[in-house]
Enzyme design. Structure first.
Site, PDB file in Angstrom:
ATOM      1  CG  HIS A  23     -19.102 -59.489  -2.415  1.00 59.98           C
ATOM      2  ND1 HIS A  23     -18.271 -58.639  -1.711  1.00 59.98           N
ATOM      3  CD2 HIS A  23     -18.657 -59.432  -3.701  1.00 59.98           C
ATOM      4  CE1 HIS A  23     -17.376 -58.113  -2.521  1.00 59.98           C
ATOM      5  NE2 HIS A  23     -17.595 -58.570  -3.741  1.00 59.98           N
ATOM      6  CG  ASN A  69     -15.677 -56.561  -9.441  1.00 64.00           C
ATOM      7  OD1 ASN A  69     -15.905 -56.423  -8.243  1.00 64.00           O
ATOM      8  ND2 ASN A  69     -14.963 -57.558  -9.914  1.00 64.00           N
ATOM      9  CG  ASN A 115     -12.263 -55.421  -6.961  1.00 68.70           C
ATOM     10  OD1 ASN A 115     -11.249 -54.743  -6.888  1.00 68.70           O
ATOM     11  ND2 ASN A 115     -12.225 -56.730  -7.055  1.00 68.70           N
TER      12      ASN A 115
END
Length: 193
Positions: A23, A69, A115
């Protein structure tokens, strides 16, 4: 001659527990760029920022500290603070829908289920900004998506990252100098590992 300015946003999560996770590929690209350019990041509002000049262009490298996010908070703040038009913003992020090693640049588009991109789109009010998606594949069992994306990269994946980062940096620079179409054509190919 005045420099044209660009905001290059690498998405990731802050904290040592997220270092070298899939990520955090956006962070890894910007870290590689800063190391290659011998510049350092400064901690500022909503993130760490560094500026590198290349042939009369200023690239403001932003690693949001808002967690993935909520990345839109950092992007909105810095595009306003630096007076960067949306057409001069590029976001670099991971993508589950592409095999590892695949890179995709686009001039606009949906969040694709990411997201971080979703929050940026919501907060700046447009899908019309460039993005580079770095494939991470989807080698996980049902329900294992979160553990996979925030899981540590394999040794094989880590060994491929320097070349992937180099290709993305070159693609972003090409986007700034000659435009999205040529940059997309050159970048949107699989890395042979």
């Amino acid at each position: 001659m005045s420099e044209r300015s660009y905001l290059v946003v690498g998405l990731g999560n802050i904290g040592s527990e997220y270092a070298l996770t899939r990520h955090n590929m956006g962070f890894m690209v910007l870290d590689a760029w800063s190391q290659a350019s011998n510049i350092v990041f400064n901690t500022a509002r909503y993130g760490d920022i560094a500026t590198v000049s290349v042939k009369g262009r200023k690239f403001h490298l932003l690693k949001p500290s808002t967690y993935m996010n909520l990345s839109g908070n950092a992007v909105r703040y810095w595009m306003n603070e630096l007076e960067i038009p949306v057409e001069n913003i590029v976001v670099i992020c991971d993508d589950l829908n592409l095999p590892f090693g695949n890179l995709r640049m686009r001039g606009s588009g949906s969040d694709g289920g990411h997201n971080g991109l979703k929050n940026i789109i919501e907060l700046i009010g447009t899908v019309s900004f460039a993005r580079v998606r770095m494939g991470i594949g989807h080698d996980f069992h049902e329900g294992g998506q979160v553990d996979y994306v925030i899981g540590k990269m394999s040794d094989e994946e880590l060994s491929a990252m320097p070349e992937l980062c180099k290709k993305v940096i070159e693609g972003v620079q090409e986007w700034a100098f000659v435009g999205i179409q040529k940059a997309m054509t050159d970048l949107n190919s699989k890395i042979n590992r």
